[in-house]
Design a protein around this motif. Structure first.
Motif, PDB file in Angstrom:
ATOM      1  N   ARG A  20       3.209   2.419  -8.773  1.00  0.00           N
ATOM      2  CA  ARG A  20       2.528   1.150  -8.498  1.00  0.00           C
ATOM      3  C   ARG A  20       1.203   1.326  -7.755  1.00  0.00           C
ATOM      4  N   ASP A  21       1.007   2.501  -7.129  1.00  0.00           N
ATOM      5  CA  ASP A  21      -0.167   2.691  -6.282  1.00  0.00           C
ATOM      6  C   ASP A  21      -1.302   3.348  -7.077  1.00  0.00           C
ATOM      7  N   PRO A  22      -2.388   2.611  -7.363  1.00  0.00           N
ATOM      8  CA  PRO A  22      -3.458   3.164  -8.209  1.00  0.00           C
ATOM      9  C   PRO A  22      -4.125   4.407  -7.623  1.00  0.00           C
ATOM     10  N   ALA A  30      -4.041  13.725   2.779  1.00  0.00           N
ATOM     11  CA  ALA A  30      -3.040  14.284   3.703  1.00  0.00           C
ATOM     12  C   ALA A  30      -1.683  14.388   3.004  1.00  0.00           C
ATOM     13  N   TYR A  31      -1.366  13.393   2.188  1.00  0.00           N
ATOM     14  CA  TYR A  31      -0.099  13.455   1.430  1.00  0.00           C
ATOM     15  C   TYR A  31      -0.124  14.668   0.494  1.00  0.00           C
ATOM     16  N   LEU A  32      -1.262  14.873  -0.155  1.00  0.00           N
ATOM     17  CA  LEU A  32      -1.367  15.983  -1.104  1.00  0.00           C
ATOM     18  C   LEU A  32      -1.185  17.333  -0.411  1.00  0.00           C
ATOM     19  N   ILE A  88       9.724   8.109 -12.336  1.00  0.00           N
ATOM     20  CA  ILE A  88       9.740   6.787 -11.708  1.00  0.00           C
ATOM     21  C   ILE A  88       9.219   6.893 -10.272  1.00  0.00           C
ATOM     22  N   GLY A  89       8.238   6.111  -9.900  1.00  0.00           N
ATOM     23  CA  GLY A  89       7.663   6.248  -8.556  1.00  0.00           C
ATOM     24  C   GLY A  89       7.007   7.609  -8.455  1.00  0.00           C
ATOM     25  N   ALA A  90       6.159   7.899  -9.450  1.00  0.00           N
ATOM     26  CA  ALA A  90       5.659   9.268  -9.653  1.00  0.00           C
ATOM     27  C   ALA A  90       4.665   9.709  -8.594  1.00  0.00           C
ATOM     28  N   GLY A 105       2.292  12.839  -8.556  1.00  0.00           N
ATOM     29  CA  GLY A 105       2.709  13.665  -9.688  1.00  0.00           C
ATOM     30  C   GLY A 105       3.399  14.969  -9.326  1.00  0.00           C
ATOM     31  N   GLY A 106       3.865  15.111  -8.081  1.00  0.00           N
ATOM     32  CA  GLY A 106       4.518  16.364  -7.680  1.00  0.00           C
ATOM     33  C   GLY A 106       5.723  16.692  -8.554  1.00  0.00           C
ATOM     34  N   ALA A 107       6.621  15.733  -8.738  1.00  0.00           N
ATOM     35  CA  ALA A 107       7.834  15.991  -9.523  1.00  0.00           C
ATOM     36  C   ALA A 107       7.493  16.188 -10.999  1.00  0.00           C
TER      37      ALA A 107
HETATM   38  C1  LIG Z   1       7.389   9.376  -1.443  1.00  0.00           C
HETATM   39  S1  LIG Z   1       6.518   8.988  -2.892  1.00  0.00           S
HETATM   40  C2  LIG Z   1       7.128  10.192  -3.988  1.00  0.00           C
HETATM   41  C3  LIG Z   1       6.165  10.509  -5.064  1.00  0.00           C
HETATM   42  C4  LIG Z   1       6.575  11.530  -6.107  1.00  0.00           C
HETATM   43  N1  LIG Z   1       7.744  11.128  -6.853  1.00  0.00           N
HETATM   44  C5  LIG Z   1       6.763  12.909  -5.557  1.00  0.00           C
HETATM   45  O1  LIG Z   1       7.828  13.448  -5.762  1.00  0.00           O
HETATM   46  O2  LIG Z   1       5.822  13.464  -4.961  1.00  0.00           O
HETATM   47  C6  LIG Z   1       7.316   7.519  -3.500  1.00  0.00           C
HETATM   48  C7  LIG Z   1       6.492   6.801  -4.526  1.00  0.00           C
HETATM   49  O3  LIG Z   1       7.250   5.737  -5.095  1.00  0.00           O
HETATM   50  C8  LIG Z   1       6.365   4.668  -5.364  1.00  0.00           C
HETATM   51  N2  LIG Z   1       7.129   3.406  -5.478  1.00  0.00           N
HETATM   52  C9  LIG Z   1       7.930   2.855  -4.542  1.00  0.00           C
HETATM   53  N3  LIG Z   1       8.465   1.702  -5.004  1.00  0.00           N
HETATM   54  C10 LIG Z   1       7.958   1.521  -6.247  1.00  0.00           C
HETATM   55  C11 LIG Z   1       8.121   0.517  -7.236  1.00  0.00           C
HETATM   56  N4  LIG Z   1       8.891  -0.539  -7.011  1.00  0.00           N
HETATM   57  N5  LIG Z   1       7.465   0.647  -8.414  1.00  0.00           N
HETATM   58  C12 LIG Z   1       6.660   1.722  -8.652  1.00  0.00           C
HETATM   59  N6  LIG Z   1       6.458   2.714  -7.750  1.00  0.00           N
HETATM   60  C13 LIG Z   1       7.104   2.620  -6.561  1.00  0.00           C
HETATM   61  C14 LIG Z   1       5.421   4.665  -4.159  1.00  0.00           C
HETATM   62  O4  LIG Z   1       4.213   3.994  -4.417  1.00  0.00           O
HETATM   63  C15 LIG Z   1       5.233   6.161  -3.935  1.00  0.00           C
HETATM   64  O5  LIG Z   1       4.106   6.674  -4.574  1.00  0.00           O
END
Ligand SMILES: C[S@@+](CC[C@H](N)C(=O)[O-])C[C@H]1O[C@@H](n2cnc3c(N)ncnc32)[C@H](O)[C@@H]1O
Length: 303
Positions: A106-108, A48-50, A81-83, A86-88
Protein backbone atom coordinates in the motif's frame (compact mmCIF):
# COMPACT_ATOMS: atom_id res chain seq x y z
CA UNK A 1 21.15 -10.02 -0.67
CA UNK A 2 22.43 -9.55 -4.20
CA UNK A 3 25.51 -7.28 -4.30
CA UNK A 4 23.87 -4.93 -6.83
CA UNK A 5 20.94 -4.34 -4.44
CA UNK A 6 23.30 -3.71 -1.52
CA UNK A 7 25.18 -1.13 -3.59
CA UNK A 8 21.98 0.70 -4.55
CA UNK A 9 20.92 0.76 -0.89
CA UNK A 10 24.25 2.36 0.09
CA UNK A 11 23.78 5.01 -2.60
CA UNK A 12 20.27 5.83 -1.38
CA UNK A 13 21.56 6.06 2.19
CA UNK A 14 24.43 8.37 1.20
CA UNK A 15 21.95 10.69 -0.51
CA UNK A 16 20.02 11.04 2.78
CA UNK A 17 23.03 11.79 4.99
CA UNK A 18 24.14 10.01 8.15
CA UNK A 19 22.44 12.03 10.96
CA UNK A 20 18.96 11.78 9.37
CA UNK A 21 19.54 8.12 8.63
CA UNK A 22 20.52 7.40 12.23
CA UNK A 23 17.48 9.20 13.65
CA UNK A 24 15.13 7.34 11.30
CA UNK A 25 16.79 4.01 12.11
CA UNK A 26 16.27 4.61 15.85
CA UNK A 27 12.56 5.28 15.25
CA UNK A 28 12.23 2.14 13.15
CA UNK A 29 13.98 0.02 15.82
CA UNK A 30 11.68 1.37 18.54
CA UNK A 31 8.58 0.63 16.43
CA UNK A 32 9.84 -2.88 15.67
CA UNK A 33 10.58 -3.62 19.36
CA UNK A 34 7.14 -2.37 20.40
CA UNK A 35 5.37 -4.33 17.64
CA UNK A 36 4.06 -1.15 15.99
CA UNK A 37 3.86 -0.77 12.20
CA UNK A 38 7.10 0.53 10.78
CA UNK A 39 6.15 3.49 8.57
CA UNK A 40 8.34 4.45 5.66
CA UNK A 41 7.59 8.13 6.31
CA UNK A 42 10.36 10.17 4.71
CA UNK A 43 13.16 9.23 2.28
CA UNK A 44 15.35 8.90 5.40
CA UNK A 45 12.94 6.32 6.87
CA UNK A 46 12.86 4.37 3.64
CA UNK A 47 16.67 4.42 3.40
CA UNK A 48 17.04 3.46 7.08
CA UNK A 49 14.61 0.57 6.57
CA UNK A 50 16.64 -0.58 3.57
CA UNK A 51 19.92 -0.50 5.51
CA UNK A 52 18.80 -1.92 8.86
CA UNK A 53 15.71 -4.09 8.22
CA UNK A 54 15.56 -5.31 4.65
CA UNK A 55 18.70 -7.49 4.89
CA UNK A 56 17.06 -9.17 7.91
CA UNK A 57 13.67 -9.78 6.27
CA UNK A 58 15.52 -11.07 3.22
CA UNK A 59 17.53 -13.50 5.37
CA UNK A 60 14.43 -14.81 7.19
CA UNK A 61 12.49 -15.24 3.93
CA UNK A 62 15.50 -16.90 2.31
CA UNK A 63 15.65 -19.46 5.15
CA UNK A 64 11.88 -20.17 5.10
CA UNK A 65 11.68 -20.42 1.30
CA UNK A 66 14.60 -22.86 1.22
CA UNK A 67 12.25 -25.35 2.92
CA UNK A 68 9.64 -24.84 0.19
CA UNK A 69 12.24 -25.25 -2.56
CA UNK A 70 13.60 -28.43 -0.98
CA UNK A 71 10.28 -30.08 -0.12
CA UNK A 72 7.96 -28.86 -2.87
CA UNK A 73 10.28 -27.91 -5.74
CA UNK A 74 10.04 -24.94 -8.09
CA UNK A 75 6.97 -22.73 -8.38
CA UNK A 76 6.00 -20.63 -11.39
CA UNK A 77 4.42 -17.61 -9.71
CA UNK A 78 4.72 -15.79 -6.37
CA UNK A 79 2.30 -13.29 -4.80
CA UNK A 80 4.01 -11.16 -2.12
CA UNK A 81 1.52 -9.58 0.28
CA UNK A 82 2.65 -6.41 2.07
CA UNK A 83 5.77 -6.61 -0.06
CA UNK A 84 7.32 -3.39 1.26
CA UNK A 85 10.68 -2.73 -0.37
CA UNK A 86 10.76 -6.25 -1.81
CA UNK A 87 13.05 -8.09 0.63
CA UNK A 88 11.00 -11.31 0.64
CA UNK A 89 10.41 -11.12 -3.12
CA UNK A 90 14.16 -10.91 -3.68
CA UNK A 91 14.56 -14.07 -1.59
CA UNK A 92 11.80 -15.72 -3.64
CA UNK A 93 13.62 -14.75 -6.82
CA UNK A 94 16.80 -16.38 -5.46
CA UNK A 95 15.02 -19.72 -4.93
CA UNK A 96 12.57 -19.50 -7.84
CA UNK A 97 14.42 -17.53 -10.53
CA UNK A 98 11.86 -18.39 -13.24
CA UNK A 99 8.76 -17.48 -11.23
CA UNK A 100 6.63 -14.45 -12.15
CA UNK A 101 6.45 -12.08 -9.17
CA UNK A 102 3.44 -10.00 -8.13
CA UNK A 103 3.81 -7.54 -5.25
CA UNK A 104 0.93 -6.00 -3.32
CA UNK A 105 1.94 -3.05 -1.14
CA UNK A 106 0.00 0.00 0.00
CA UNK A 107 2.96 2.35 0.53
CA UNK A 108 4.06 3.98 -2.77
CA UNK A 109 7.49 4.97 -1.39
CA UNK A 110 8.33 1.37 -0.61
CA UNK A 111 7.00 0.22 -3.95
CA UNK A 112 9.24 2.73 -5.67
CA UNK A 113 12.28 1.16 -3.98
CA UNK A 114 11.11 -2.40 -4.72
CA UNK A 115 10.68 -1.56 -8.40
CA UNK A 116 14.32 -0.57 -8.58
CA UNK A 117 15.59 -4.11 -7.86
CA UNK A 118 12.56 -6.02 -9.12
CA UNK A 119 11.81 -4.22 -12.40
CA UNK A 120 10.26 -7.33 -13.93
CA UNK A 121 7.69 -7.77 -11.11
CA UNK A 122 4.02 -6.80 -11.44
CA UNK A 123 3.21 -4.34 -8.66
CA UNK A 124 -0.14 -3.28 -7.23
CA UNK A 125 -0.05 -0.21 -4.97
CA UNK A 126 -3.11 -1.22 -3.01
CA UNK A 127 -4.45 -1.80 0.48
CA UNK A 128 -5.01 -5.53 0.78
CA UNK A 129 -8.29 -4.91 2.57
CA UNK A 130 -9.62 -3.14 -0.51
CA UNK A 131 -8.91 -6.03 -2.87
CA UNK A 132 -11.83 -8.46 -3.16
CA UNK A 133 -10.39 -11.72 -4.43
CA UNK A 134 -6.62 -12.09 -4.56
CA UNK A 135 -5.22 -13.29 -7.90
CA UNK A 136 -4.24 -16.99 -7.62
CA UNK A 137 -0.50 -17.69 -7.63
CA UNK A 138 1.49 -20.87 -6.96
CA UNK A 139 3.10 -19.41 -3.85
CA UNK A 140 1.59 -16.74 -1.60
CA UNK A 141 4.13 -15.03 0.65
CA UNK A 142 3.44 -12.71 3.59
CA UNK A 143 6.68 -11.65 5.28
CA UNK A 144 6.48 -9.41 8.35
CA UNK A 145 3.19 -8.01 7.08
CA UNK A 146 0.28 -9.93 8.61
CA UNK A 147 0.99 -8.42 12.03
CA UNK A 148 0.42 -4.98 10.48
CA UNK A 149 -2.91 -5.87 8.90
CA UNK A 150 -5.95 -4.99 10.92
CA UNK A 151 -8.32 -7.58 9.51
CA UNK A 152 -6.48 -10.84 9.39
CA UNK A 153 -6.76 -12.28 5.86
CA UNK A 154 -5.70 -15.94 6.39
CA UNK A 155 -8.59 -17.57 4.49
CA UNK A 156 -8.16 -15.14 1.56
CA UNK A 157 -4.45 -15.82 1.35
CA UNK A 158 -5.01 -19.58 1.36
CA UNK A 159 -7.63 -19.32 -1.35
CA UNK A 160 -5.08 -17.60 -3.60
CA UNK A 161 -2.34 -20.19 -2.95
CA UNK A 162 -2.37 -22.84 -5.68
CA UNK A 163 0.67 -24.70 -4.31
CA UNK A 164 1.91 -23.18 -1.03
CA UNK A 165 1.57 -20.35 1.46
CA UNK A 166 4.43 -18.97 3.57
CA UNK A 167 3.97 -16.50 6.43
CA UNK A 168 6.85 -15.02 8.42
CA UNK A 169 6.63 -12.80 11.50
CA UNK A 170 9.15 -11.47 14.03
CA UNK A 171 10.47 -14.20 16.35
CA UNK A 172 8.74 -12.72 19.38
CA UNK A 173 5.91 -14.11 21.55
CA UNK A 174 3.50 -11.87 19.62
CA UNK A 175 4.84 -12.92 16.22
CA UNK A 176 4.71 -16.58 17.18
CA UNK A 177 1.14 -16.25 18.55
CA UNK A 178 0.08 -14.96 15.14
CA UNK A 179 1.87 -17.80 13.33
CA UNK A 180 0.44 -20.41 15.69
CA UNK A 181 -3.11 -19.09 15.14
CA UNK A 182 -2.52 -19.13 11.40
CA UNK A 183 -1.19 -22.69 11.60
CA UNK A 184 -4.30 -23.88 13.39
CA UNK A 185 -6.60 -22.12 10.94
CA UNK A 186 -4.81 -23.37 7.84
CA UNK A 187 -4.47 -26.98 9.00
CA UNK A 188 -8.17 -26.82 9.89
CA UNK A 189 -8.86 -25.74 6.30
CA UNK A 190 -7.03 -28.82 4.96
CA UNK A 191 -3.55 -27.34 4.38
CA UNK A 192 -0.62 -29.73 4.66
CA UNK A 193 2.52 -28.89 6.64
CA UNK A 194 5.73 -28.09 4.77
CA UNK A 195 7.82 -26.43 7.53
CA UNK A 196 8.97 -25.95 10.20
CA UNK A 197 6.79 -28.44 12.12
CA UNK A 198 7.51 -32.17 12.00
CA UNK A 199 3.78 -32.97 12.32
CA UNK A 200 0.29 -31.63 11.73
CA UNK A 201 -0.76 -32.36 15.32
CA UNK A 202 -1.54 -29.46 17.73
CA UNK A 203 1.53 -27.32 18.44
CA UNK A 204 3.18 -28.56 21.66
CA UNK A 205 4.94 -25.25 22.46
CA UNK A 206 3.69 -23.94 25.80
CA UNK A 207 3.81 -20.35 27.09
CA UNK A 208 5.93 -18.51 28.06
CA UNK A 209 8.08 -20.21 25.43
CA UNK A 210 7.70 -19.53 21.72
CA UNK A 211 8.89 -21.25 18.57
CA UNK A 212 11.30 -19.21 16.50
CA UNK A 213 14.45 -19.53 14.45
CA UNK A 214 17.45 -17.38 13.59
CA UNK A 215 18.99 -16.29 10.31
CA UNK A 216 22.47 -14.80 10.22
CA UNK A 217 22.64 -11.35 8.60
CA UNK A 218 25.91 -9.72 7.57
CA UNK A 219 25.95 -6.07 8.66
CA UNK A 220 27.33 -3.53 6.21
CA UNK A 221 29.78 -1.01 7.69
CA UNK A 222 27.04 1.63 7.41
CA UNK A 223 24.64 -0.64 9.31
CA UNK A 224 27.29 -1.11 12.03
CA UNK A 225 27.83 2.67 12.29
CA UNK A 226 24.11 3.36 12.56
CA UNK A 227 23.69 0.77 15.31
CA UNK A 228 27.04 1.60 16.93
CA UNK A 229 27.64 -2.14 16.81
CA UNK A 230 30.93 -3.98 16.99
CA UNK A 231 29.85 -7.26 15.44
CA UNK A 232 29.86 -7.70 11.69
CA UNK A 233 26.63 -9.70 11.83
CA UNK A 234 23.35 -10.04 13.68
CA UNK A 235 20.91 -12.92 14.06
CA UNK A 236 17.42 -12.14 12.84
CA UNK A 237 14.86 -14.03 14.93
CA UNK A 238 11.72 -15.08 13.08
CA UNK A 239 8.70 -17.37 13.40
CA UNK A 240 7.19 -18.87 10.28
CA UNK A 241 4.93 -21.39 8.71
CA UNK A 242 4.92 -22.93 5.25
CA UNK A 243 1.94 -25.04 4.19
CA UNK A 244 0.91 -26.56 0.89
CA UNK A 245 -1.92 -28.25 -0.98
CA UNK A 246 -0.15 -31.64 -1.17
CA UNK A 247 1.48 -33.69 1.60
CA UNK A 248 5.29 -33.65 1.64
CA UNK A 249 7.84 -35.72 3.56
CA UNK A 250 8.33 -34.05 6.96
CA UNK A 251 11.43 -34.32 9.16
CA UNK A 252 11.08 -36.55 12.23
CA UNK A 253 12.40 -33.72 14.40
CA UNK A 254 13.52 -30.11 14.22
CA UNK A 255 15.97 -28.35 16.57
CA UNK A 256 14.12 -25.47 18.20
CA UNK A 257 16.94 -23.55 19.92
CA UNK A 258 20.72 -23.26 19.89
CA UNK A 259 22.24 -26.57 21.09
CA UNK A 260 24.02 -26.02 24.43
CA UNK A 261 27.64 -27.14 24.40
CA UNK A 262 29.41 -28.14 27.64
CA UNK A 263 32.65 -30.09 27.90
CA UNK A 264 31.82 -33.60 26.67
CA UNK A 265 28.06 -32.93 26.61
CA UNK A 266 25.61 -31.35 24.17
CA UNK A 267 21.99 -30.59 25.10
CA UNK A 268 19.58 -30.45 22.18
CA UNK A 269 15.91 -29.52 22.23
CA UNK A 270 13.76 -30.68 19.37
CA UNK A 271 10.13 -30.65 18.33
CA UNK A 272 8.90 -34.09 17.21
CA UNK A 273 5.58 -35.65 16.19
CA UNK A 274 5.32 -36.88 19.81
CA UNK A 275 5.96 -33.41 21.31
CA UNK A 276 8.98 -31.51 22.58
CA UNK A 277 12.07 -33.53 23.44
CA UNK A 278 15.22 -32.65 25.42
CA UNK A 279 18.21 -34.79 24.70
CA UNK A 280 21.69 -34.93 26.19
CA UNK A 281 24.37 -36.44 24.01
CA UNK A 282 27.69 -37.25 25.68
CA UNK A 283 31.10 -37.91 24.22
CA UNK A 284 30.56 -41.57 25.15
CA UNK A 285 27.78 -41.70 22.50
CA UNK A 286 30.48 -41.71 19.79
CA UNK A 287 28.95 -41.17 16.35
CA UNK A 288 25.84 -39.46 17.78
CA UNK A 289 28.07 -36.99 19.63
CA UNK A 290 30.02 -36.20 16.47
CA UNK A 291 26.72 -35.56 14.64
CA UNK A 292 25.42 -33.44 17.54
CA UNK A 293 28.52 -31.20 17.37
CA UNK A 294 27.45 -30.15 13.89
CA UNK A 295 23.75 -29.78 14.74
CA UNK A 296 22.33 -26.26 14.49
CA UNK A 297 19.16 -24.46 15.53
CA UNK A 298 16.55 -24.96 12.79
CA UNK A 299 18.01 -28.21 11.43
CA UNK A 300 15.54 -30.98 10.73
CA UNK A 301 16.38 -34.66 10.61
CA UNK A 302 14.93 -38.00 9.69
CA UNK A 303 15.88 -40.33 12.55
C1 LIG B 1 7.46 -4.72 7.94
S1 LIG B 1 7.04 -4.44 6.28
C2 LIG B 1 7.60 -5.91 5.53
C3 LIG B 1 7.94 -5.72 4.11
C4 LIG B 1 8.41 -6.93 3.33
N1 LIG B 1 7.43 -7.98 3.26
C5 LIG B 1 9.72 -7.47 3.80
O1 LIG B 1 9.76 -8.65 4.10
O2 LIG B 1 10.72 -6.73 3.83
C6 LIG B 1 5.28 -4.66 6.24
C7 LIG B 1 4.66 -4.10 4.99
O3 LIG B 1 3.28 -4.45 4.93
C8 LIG B 1 2.58 -3.37 4.34
N2 LIG B 1 1.15 -3.46 4.70
C9 LIG B 1 0.62 -3.48 5.94
N3 LIG B 1 -0.73 -3.57 5.87
C10 LIG B 1 -1.04 -3.59 4.55
C11 LIG B 1 -2.26 -3.66 3.84
N4 LIG B 1 -3.43 -3.71 4.48
N5 LIG B 1 -2.23 -3.67 2.48
C12 LIG B 1 -1.04 -3.61 1.81
N6 LIG B 1 0.16 -3.53 2.44
C13 LIG B 1 0.16 -3.53 3.79
C14 LIG B 1 3.25 -2.13 4.94
O4 LIG B 1 3.02 -0.97 4.18
C15 LIG B 1 4.71 -2.57 4.95
O5 LIG B 1 5.41 -2.16 3.81
Amino acid sequence: MPAAVRRRIEERAEAVGFPALKRAAAEISAAYREGRPVHAGSPAHTAAYLVTRMPATYAAAYAALREVRERVGAVKSVLDIGAGTGGASLAARAWFPDAALTLIERDPKRVEAAREWLPEAAVAIEDLNRIGVLPPHDLVLAAYSLGEMGRFPAARLWLAARVALVAIEPGTPRGFALIRGLRQELLGAGARMIAPCPAETPCPMAEPDWCHFAARVERSSLHRRIKEAELGYEDEKFSYIAVGREPVALPAWRIIRHPQHRPGLIAIETCTAAGLRSERVSRRDGERFRAARKAAWGDGGIS
